[in-house]
Structure formats: structure tokens, C-alpha cells
Design a protein around this motif. Structure first.
Motif, PDB file in Angstrom:
ATOM      1  N   GLY B  36      31.117 -23.629  58.901  1.00 45.85           N
ATOM      2  CA  GLY B  36      32.117 -22.923  59.692  1.00 45.85           C
ATOM      3  C   GLY B  36      33.064 -22.033  58.919  1.00 45.85           C
ATOM      4  O   GLY B  36      33.867 -21.332  59.514  1.00 45.85           O
ATOM      5  N   VAL B  37      32.983 -22.013  57.605  1.00 43.64           N
ATOM      6  CA  VAL B  37      33.877 -21.174  56.811  1.00 43.64           C
ATOM      7  C   VAL B  37      33.298 -19.773  56.709  1.00 43.64           C
ATOM      8  O   VAL B  37      32.219 -19.582  56.178  1.00 43.64           O
ATOM      9  CB  VAL B  37      34.079 -21.771  55.404  1.00 43.64           C
ATOM     10  N   ARG B  38      34.000 -18.797  57.229  1.00 40.91           N
ATOM     11  CA  ARG B  38      33.517 -17.418  57.250  1.00 40.91           C
ATOM     12  C   ARG B  38      34.671 -16.455  57.020  1.00 40.91           C
ATOM     13  O   ARG B  38      35.773 -16.713  57.474  1.00 40.91           O
ATOM     14  CB  ARG B  38      32.923 -17.104  58.632  1.00 40.91           C
ATOM     15  N   PRO B  39      34.436 -15.328  56.358  1.00 40.65           N
ATOM     16  CA  PRO B  39      35.513 -14.341  56.174  1.00 40.65           C
ATOM     17  C   PRO B  39      36.032 -13.755  57.477  1.00 40.65           C
ATOM     18  O   PRO B  39      37.179 -13.354  57.553  1.00 40.65           O
ATOM     19  CB  PRO B  39      34.872 -13.261  55.309  1.00 40.65           C
ATOM     20  N   GLY B  40      35.206 -13.666  58.482  1.00 43.73           N
ATOM     21  CA  GLY B  40      35.674 -13.152  59.765  1.00 43.73           C
ATOM     22  C   GLY B  40      35.967 -11.669  59.752  1.00 43.73           C
ATOM     23  O   GLY B  40      36.979 -11.220  60.275  1.00 43.73           O
ATOM     24  N   LEU B  41      35.087 -10.883  59.153  1.00 42.77           N
ATOM     25  CA  LEU B  41      35.320  -9.439  59.068  1.00 42.77           C
ATOM     26  C   LEU B  41      35.338  -8.772  60.435  1.00 42.77           C
ATOM     27  O   LEU B  41      36.052  -7.792  60.652  1.00 42.77           O
ATOM     28  CB  LEU B  41      34.246  -8.788  58.188  1.00 42.77           C
ATOM     29  N   SER B  42      34.558  -9.275  61.374  1.00 40.19           N
ATOM     30  CA  SER B  42      34.554  -8.669  62.715  1.00 40.19           C
ATOM     31  C   SER B  42      35.920  -8.746  63.346  1.00 40.19           C
ATOM     32  O   SER B  42      36.245  -7.949  64.228  1.00 40.19           O
ATOM     33  CB  SER B  42      33.574  -9.375  63.653  1.00 40.19           C
ATOM     34  N   ASN B  43      36.723  -9.706  62.897  1.00 42.02           N
ATOM     35  CA  ASN B  43      38.046  -9.862  63.487  1.00 42.02           C
ATOM     36  C   ASN B  43      38.924  -8.651  63.214  1.00 42.02           C
ATOM     37  O   ASN B  43      39.828  -8.349  63.981  1.00 42.02           O
ATOM     38  CB  ASN B  43      38.697 -11.138  62.962  1.00 42.02           C
ATOM     39  N   ILE B  44      38.645  -7.940  62.105  1.00 38.47           N
ATOM     40  CA  ILE B  44      39.393  -6.719  61.816  1.00 38.47           C
ATOM     41  C   ILE B  44      39.173  -5.733  62.962  1.00 38.47           C
ATOM     42  O   ILE B  44      40.112  -5.123  63.482  1.00 38.47           O
ATOM     43  CB  ILE B  44      38.935  -6.077  60.486  1.00 38.47           C
TER      44      ILE B  44
END
Lengths: 125, 172
Positions: B36-44
Motif C-alpha cells: 500500500g505504500v505509493r508515491p501517489g503521483l496521480s494525486n498531483i
């Protein structure tokens, strides 16, 4: 739109509060020097293994297509039939609080914080 | 902005969000990350969409992303993505609207943490097991860390984007 400094004090305040919460939870879950690995599938516990009592490596094959490698002090996903194989790439875990999971197969391995003296050497079923 | 322009912009942003997700997945696949650990770039992209176009459009992008996850990684992953995405976008919208002291960095921290929380709740509900809740500390930590990172990126990029948005608005 908002003004855009690089970072604001309020941002760091939010981060700090959440980090405190994280630390609290971390301490809560990691109490004890346990070496018990708990393998659960769906909601049910399939195995509880005291890793410090493991002398020779062995593998467990689960019905869902997942293979788990148990060795002295460590446990890891050896193979799985899930699309990404994230679980296998996680590698071996050994410390209380650590976990590895194969979510498509709903398998979770976590190292429990319980003291190993109280835990059973191995439980199956 | 006319609705035609909004439709065009949301299409571009959705494609961008998917690309970010794909790159992120490829890179993360090579690393031994906790579940479950992800940078979450789509969140930008989603946070920007929420600020520029509004909650419904941002929600649409999140839904498209979950659909993409569903098609490429299976039903389970798709459901987790949907749960995380819905909670996260809602939090982003509320954060942008009501917490004016926060820049995009603070809002992104909240989005990231709630995205992870949504996925955690979803898997707990789907499996009926509380065992996954022990993942919470790691997910909180990575949510805060990566949330600050992605939010700061958006803070840095916004001046340039602000020059483009009025340009789009005036319809030249």
C-alpha cells in the motif's frame, strides 16, 4: 486559486499531528519483542509460527496459489499467482510490526508483537 | 471556461493521471515496498483538477483511474483504488474549500493519508479481518511523507499553470 509558497506552517502542523498519531499507533502495535509470524487469509488465521524456533527452512503452499517461505527468523512470499507479484517483491520480514500481503489473494503475513515465550511454536488450522 | 473547454481539459488531465499511475506502478514494482505504500503521483493531477475544475471533475478523474486499475490489476485492486480515490478526492475538495491556511502541500497530506485509509477500510470490510489494521502506521507515515512531496510539487508548478489557465479561460 491559492497563493503558492513552497510550504506553509499550517501544512507542517498537519503533518506533525499525523506523524504523532503514527508514532502512537506504531508503539501500540509493536509492543514486545515478538517473533511470531501470523498468516491470515481473508479473516481467518491459518498459521502462527514462532520464527525463532524455526531451525530449517520450509515452504507452505496455500490453496489460493500462494507459496510462503519460512526460514529461521524470517518469512516471505516465495511465489504467488497475482498480477503484480508485489508480495514476492516485498522480500522477507522478520521484525514485529512488519507485514507483507498478497491483497488479490487476501493473504496477510505479519510479525506479531507478542513475546515469543507465550506464543505457540506453530499453529495450523 | 466553457464546458467544452472543461471537457477537453479533464480529458487531458485524466490521461495524465493514468500515465502517472502507470509510471509509478512500473517503478514501484522493482522495489520491496510495504503493502500500500505509493508515491501517489496521480494525486498531483487530481488535486489540480479539483482546484481548477471542481469536485465533480476531480471525482471523474479518480473514477477513470479506478477503472483503469480494475482493467489492469483486477477487481480487488480496482475496488481498493475506488475506495481510496473517493475518500481522497472528497477530502481534497473539503480541504481546498475550508482549510485556507493550508497550501496544496497540506491538502495533499490529507488526501494521501485518506487515500490509504480508504483502501485500509475497504480491505478490512472486504475480508472482515482486523488484521490489516496493523498496516496503519506505515500507511500513515508514507501518506504524510509523500503527501508533502506531491503537494510541494504542485505548489512549485502552480505559478506556471496559473499563466495557462487564464489563457484557456479567455479562449484564445
Amino acid at each position: 486559486m491559492k497563493a503558492h509558497k513552497i510550504i506553509r506552517r499550517a501544512d507542517l502542523a498537519v503533518a506533525a499531528v499525523l506523524l504523532l498519531l503514527c508514532a502512537a499507533l506504531f508503539i501500540l502495535f509493536r509492543s514486545g519483542g515478538g517473533t511470531t509470524a501470523v498468516v491470515t487469509v481473508g479473516g481467518e488465521t491459518l498459521y502462527e509460527i514462532d520464527l525463532s524456533e524455526v531451525s530449517e527452512p520450509y515452504t507452505l503452499s496455500l490453496d489460493c496459489g500462494v507459496t510462503i517461505a519460512v526460514s529461521p527468523g524470517k518469512i516471505a512470499f516465495a511465489d504467488a499467482d497475482c498480477p503484480g507479484r508485489d508480495c514476492v517483491r516485498r522480500g522477507a520480514i522478520s521484525k514485529p510490526g512488519q507485514s507483507a500481503a498478497c491483497l488479490p489473494n487476501r493473504v496477510l503475513i505479519r510479525i506479531d508483537g507478542r513475546a515469543s515465550k507465550d506464543a505457540p511454536d506453530a499453529v495450523a488450522g | 471556461m466553457t464546458s467544452a473547454k472543461k471537457a477537453a481539459l479533464v480529458g487531458i488531465l485524466a490521461a495524465l493521471a493514468l500515465t502517472a499511475a502507470l509510471i509509478e506502478r512500473t517503478v514501484c514494482a522493482a522495489l520491496p515496498l510495504p503493502p500500500g505504500v505509493r508515491p501517489g503521483l496521480s494525486n498531483i493531477v487530481v488535486t489540480f483538477a479539483c482546484a481548477a475544475l471542481g469536485f465533480p471533475y476531480a471525482l471523474g478523474i479518480a473514477a477513470v483511474k479506478s477503472g483503469f486499475t480494475l482493467l489492469t490489476a483486477g477487481v480487488y485492486a480496482g475496488l481498493l483504488s475506488l475506495a481510496g480515490g473517493l475518500l481522497s478526492v472528497t477530502a481534497t475538495a473539503l480541504g481546498l474549500r475550508y482549510f485556507h491556511k493550508l497550501s496544496f502541500a497540506g491538502v495533499s497530506v490529507i488526501s494521501a493519508v485518506l487515500h490509504n485509509l480508504g483502501q485500509l477500510l475497504a480491505i478490512t470490510a472486504l475480508t472482515g479481518s482486523g488484521a490489516y489494521l496493523t498496516l496503519a502506521p506505515v500507511l500513515l507515515l508514507s501518506g504524510v511523507g509523500f503527501g508533502l512531496l506531491t503537494g510541494t510539487v504542485l505548489n512549485l508548478v502552480m505559478p506556471a499553470l496559473n499563466k495557462i489557465i487564464p489563457f484557456i479561460r479567455k479562449g484564445r
